[in-house]
Write an enzyme that holds these catalytic residues in place. Structure first.
Site, PDB file in Angstrom:
ATOM      1  CB  THR A 148       3.709 -11.548  -4.495  1.00  0.00           C
ATOM      2  OG1 THR A 148       3.553 -12.557  -5.523  1.00  0.00           O
ATOM      3  CG2 THR A 148       3.003 -12.026  -3.030  1.00  0.00           C
TER       4      THR A 148
ATOM      5  CG  HIS B 233      -3.642 -17.982  -1.288  1.00  0.00           C
ATOM      6  ND1 HIS B 233      -2.726 -16.927  -1.249  1.00  0.00           N
ATOM      7  CD2 HIS B 233      -3.221 -19.010  -0.290  1.00  0.00           C
ATOM      8  CE1 HIS B 233      -1.886 -17.318  -0.442  1.00  0.00           C
ATOM      9  NE2 HIS B 233      -2.094 -18.399   0.271  1.00  0.00           N
TER      10      HIS B 233
ATOM     11  CE  LYS C 214      -4.058 -13.193 -11.746  1.00  0.00           C
ATOM     12  NZ  LYS C 214      -3.427 -13.177 -10.114  1.00  0.00           N
TER      13      LYS C 214
ATOM     14  CE  LYS D 121      -0.768  -8.702 -12.704  1.00  0.00           C
ATOM     15  NZ  LYS D 121      -0.390  -8.769 -11.296  1.00  0.00           N
ATOM     16  NE  ARG D 122      -3.326 -17.692 -11.601  1.00  0.00           N
ATOM     17  CZ  ARG D 122      -4.654 -17.631 -11.647  1.00  0.00           C
ATOM     18  NH1 ARG D 122      -5.674 -18.112 -12.330  1.00  0.00           N
ATOM     19  NH2 ARG D 122      -5.240 -17.217 -10.522  1.00  0.00           N
TER      20      ARG D 122
END
Length: 817
Positions: free
Chosen positions: A654, A358, A552, A546-547
């Protein structure tokens, strides 16, 4: 025995009866929590009837079974999705209404399971839903964490972590399976001896932790199939030392029990210190050992003692490297417990275990200090060491004298056990989770392994279950789609593409816009109730959820918002489409810089609120304690989906798929599954910006990037960054964000900063945002884009993903009654 009926009247009577039997109360007297327990128990009874049938079918069919090992499962609340998959939402809603109960009030009583945190866990949860719905025999396996990651509270613009004790009122969906309780051993030392001419290894002086399984049934959509999620809870075999307790030594009397039970206490314990890292290693070995012991026990009960048939009846799938200890543990069980020879055991392992990677980020490729593994798992260390010796012998024959390459590929090197290398060397399949990610794994991350074992590598793009992320969370849009193209897409989600022509239908676009507005109003109501925040549903809703991690690039979004604020503040003639920027993210407790980014975002929000003109066009909302239940309200309301990861860093994503499915338009880099989303919708229906992955990788290799050049030449960006430290955001303490500021310009220890190219991509991002703003003002154009995104989202259903896994890797047969 005849099945119990679950029509509306039966459901009403069952709920009334359960409230009476459990609590001695009438429905009118019962508390919301008591009513929730009665309803959940009724739904569970319906599932258990199917579960009993599914188990009998498995015994008859004797089919190959998948065991999906993941350290987290981000399940979300189960009740409504269970009703949906039972095709019983109408019956339960009407039954409760006739009892004077609003189903929404009952649903709110369910705790959010603390079994997962981010995309890894949510993917695993979607996979279980799809496996059951597609009639594929499987079992999910994880740890039954007593506490989730944490509950997030924002206090004075900063993240505060509170305990997430989700099991306070129990878990209505689980059943303990005490007969499958087993022992897991830690520590001690290994003695070698020869018995009947065979070398044997006996571990002495170990300490024991009991693994107690709890099963949660996962029901498929409109099918008889039910697959369990098995959660392992740690328990000490020792009881309370009454002697010590009687002497007043209360702590000593229970200390050993508490140390054992700490293993399943908390999801992702902080690992910046030795004790935390050791606890994580214990967790990973604990649940893999317990799972593998159960697998062999179940196999022998079903198929007999010939373990050479194991690969024909069992697939063990490792979701990232956390369960990677399954490799040496299966070797240990086959050799030490079942009496197989090394070569035979190794062949079985290689044919049974598959591995999904991942991440390509080096710091996230899990490794354990050799000394820690030796101390905690002495027999496992011996097996790992022998696996490494044999692997290195093979690599020496293929790459004679190339010590650097062999060290990169070794399981043990530089005093660390490299879990990814062990998973690749000892599995039969290694897959990435998007097409781009799969290419990067082969061309870069595991380039050496791809030279030696190219047949192992593949890429299967992630997916999301459309049952939760459309049918359940967006009933308005679901109803519109059903009225327009019928119901077939529920079983065949790629048929959502039949909606595409309706992007040109004015009446459909208006109905679509009406649903979106209703969802925005629902989110606004939630924010008022939960955080006391008012948002205007007429504003554009722009979401990054998101995290919290530097790659990110929440910083890219936040700096752009500050630039927009400056344009408004500096130019009385500047106007823009009013927009609310939503952020939903948790920062790891020990991740200081991520916490600084939260502080930066909250400070910008406060700055905007104080400016009379800016707040008519801009608002920033940080959504506290972002979880699945929040996402189910936030995502259907989103109009813009921010997917800003540095190209080549996001394996797939996702969240991008969930937003797309609900009619949000993506602004993002060509990273992860964004590449495939852009292909599905076309470049006219997505906003792509920034460097491509090959350029990013070249810049890392060449060390040619100097962020100071951009800082000096981009006036708007320079002003926004200067405001981080000049007192604009923190008048009484301008140095609060100094580390964050320096990380973008100077990096660590004087090296060049901006490791994730925030400044480099800022100009391109800003221009894409201008195009987005202009397009949103053209209502018809925007709605066409939004409809197109929903229409082309079906390929990102996890049903398609699971079908692909099964075709390429698992080769399971569907249960047919």
């Amino acid at each position: 025995m005849p099945a119990t009926s679950f029509d509306k009247e039966s459901i009403k009577n069952t709920i009334i009866g359960k409230v009476q039997r459990y609590n001695g109360l009438t429905i009118e007297e019962a508390t919301p929590q008591q009513i929730y327990r009665a309803v959940a128990s009724t739904v569970r009874d319906q599932i258990m009837q199917k579960y009993m049938v599914a188990r009998e079918d498995r015994k008859k069919c004797r089919q190959k079974r998948l065991y999906y090992l993941s350290v987290e499962y981000l399940m979300g609340r189960s009740m409504y999705c269970n009703m949906l998959n039972l095709v019983s939402t109408k019956e339960y809603t009407e039954a409760l209404a006739e009892l004077g109960i609003d189903i929404r009030d009952v649903l709110k009583e369910e705790p959010e399971p603390g079994l997962g945190n981010g995309g890894l866990g949510r993917l695993a949860a979607c996979f279980l839903d799809s496996l059951s719905s597609l009639d594929l025999p499987a079992m999910g396996c994880t740890i039954r964490y007593e506490y989730g990651l944490f509950r997030q509270k924002i206090v004075d613009g900063q993240q505060v972590e509170l305990p997430d004790s989700w099991l306070d009122n129990g878990n209505a969906w689980e059943t303990p399976v005490m007969e499958d309780t087993c022992e897991v051993h830690f520590g001690g030392h290994v003695e070698e001896m020869t018995v009947n001419g065979r070398q044997q290894y006996i571990t002495r002086d170990y300490y024991t932790v009991e693994a107690v399984p709890y099963d949660m049934p996962i029901v498929g959509y409109d099918t008889t199939n039910v697959n369990p999620l098995r959660m392992w809870s740690a328990r000490s075999p020792k009881k309370l030392d009454l002697g010590s307790f009687g002497e007043g030594k209360y702590v000593q009397a229970s200390e050993e029990i508490e140390l054992a039970e700490a293993i399943s206490k908390v999801l992702y314990p902080e690992d910046k210190h030795y004790e935390g890292k050791m606890l994580r290693l214990k967790q990973h070995y604990f649940f893999t050992s317990a799972t593998l012991q159960y697998i062999l026990k179940d196999f022998k009960k079903m198929y007999g003692s010939d373990l050479r048939k194991l690969p024909d009846k069992v697939v063990i799938h490792i979701n990232d490297t956390h369960p990677g200890m399954a490799v040496p543990e299966l070797m240990r069980l086959l050799i030490d417990q079942e009496g197989l020879e090394w070569d035979e055991a190794a062949q079985i392992v290689r044919r049974t275990i598959a591995y999904t990677n991942h991440t390509i980020m080096a710091e996230a490729l899990e490794k354990w200090p050799v000394s820690m593994v030796q101390q905690l798992l002495p027999r496992i260390w011996q097996i790992i060491n022998e696996l490494n010796r044999r692997l290195c012998d093979r690599l020496w024959n293929q790459f004679p004298g190339d010590w650097d390459r062999i060290a990169r590929m070794a399981i043990v090197s530089y005093d660390n056990v490299h879990m990814a290398n062990m998973c690749i060397a000892m599995s039969y399949s290694v897959n990435g989770v998007s097409r781009l990610h799969g290419e990067i794994l082969k061309e870069e991350t595991f380039y050496d392994y791809n030279l030696v074992m190219p047949e192992k590598f593949s890429a299967i793009t992630n997916g999301i279950t459309h049952r939760r992320w459309l049918l359940s969370c967006n009933p308005g849009l679901t109803g519109l789609i059903r009225d327009t193209i019928g119901d077939k897409w529920i079983r065949e989600p790629e048929l959502l593409s039949e909606l595409r022509p309706y992007a040109d239908d004015a009446a459909f676009r208006e109905a679509f816009a009406k649903v979106k507005l209703q969802n925005k109003e629902r989110l606004a109501a939630m924010l008022r109730e939960r955080q006391g925040v008012d948002v205007d549903p007429s504003f554009m809703f722009d979401v990054q959820a998101k995290r919290l991690h530097e790659y990110k690039r929440q910083m890219l979004n936040a700096l752009h918002i500050l630039v927009l604020y400056n344009r408004i503040a500096d130019d009385p003639n500047f106007t823009m489409q009013p927009r609310v920027f939503f952020f939903g993210a948790k920062a790891s407790p020990g991740y200081y810089r991520a916490k600084q980014i939260i502080r930066f975002i909250c400070a910008i929000s406060e700055l905007i609120e104080k400016h009379p003109r800016a707040r008519t066009m801009l608002k920033v909302v940080f959504l506290e304690n972002y979880d699945v239940s929040s996402a189910e309200i936030l995502i259907p309301a989103a109009e813009v989906s921010e997917q800003l990861s540095t190209a080549s860093k996001e394996a797939s994503g996702t969240g991008n798929m969930k937003f797309m499915m609900n009619g949000a338009v993506t602004i993002g880099t060509m990273d992860g599954a964004n590449v495939e989303i852009s292909e599905q919708v076309g470049m006219d229906n997505i906003y792509i910006f920034g460097m491509r992955s090959d350029t990013v990788r070249d810049m890392y290799r060449e060390h040619s990037y100097n962020p100071m050049n951009i800082f000096e030449t981009n006036q708007e960006l320079r002003k926004a960054m200067t405001q981080m430290i000049d007192g604009t955001l923190f008048p009484t303490n301008g140095a609060v964000l100094q580390d964050l500021y320096h990380s973008l310009l100077m990096g660590e220890w004087g090296s060049l900063g901006d490791n994730y190219f925030v400044l480099k991509d800022f100009g391109s991002y800003s221009m894409a945002q201008r195009r987005l703003n202009n397009d949103y003002e053209n209502r018809d154009k925007w709605l066409k884009m939004a409809v197109t995104n929903t229409a082309m989202s079906g390929i990102f259903s996890s049903d398609r993903t699971i079908e692909e896994y099964n075709e390429k890797i698992w080769h399971l047969q569907k249960t047919v009654r």
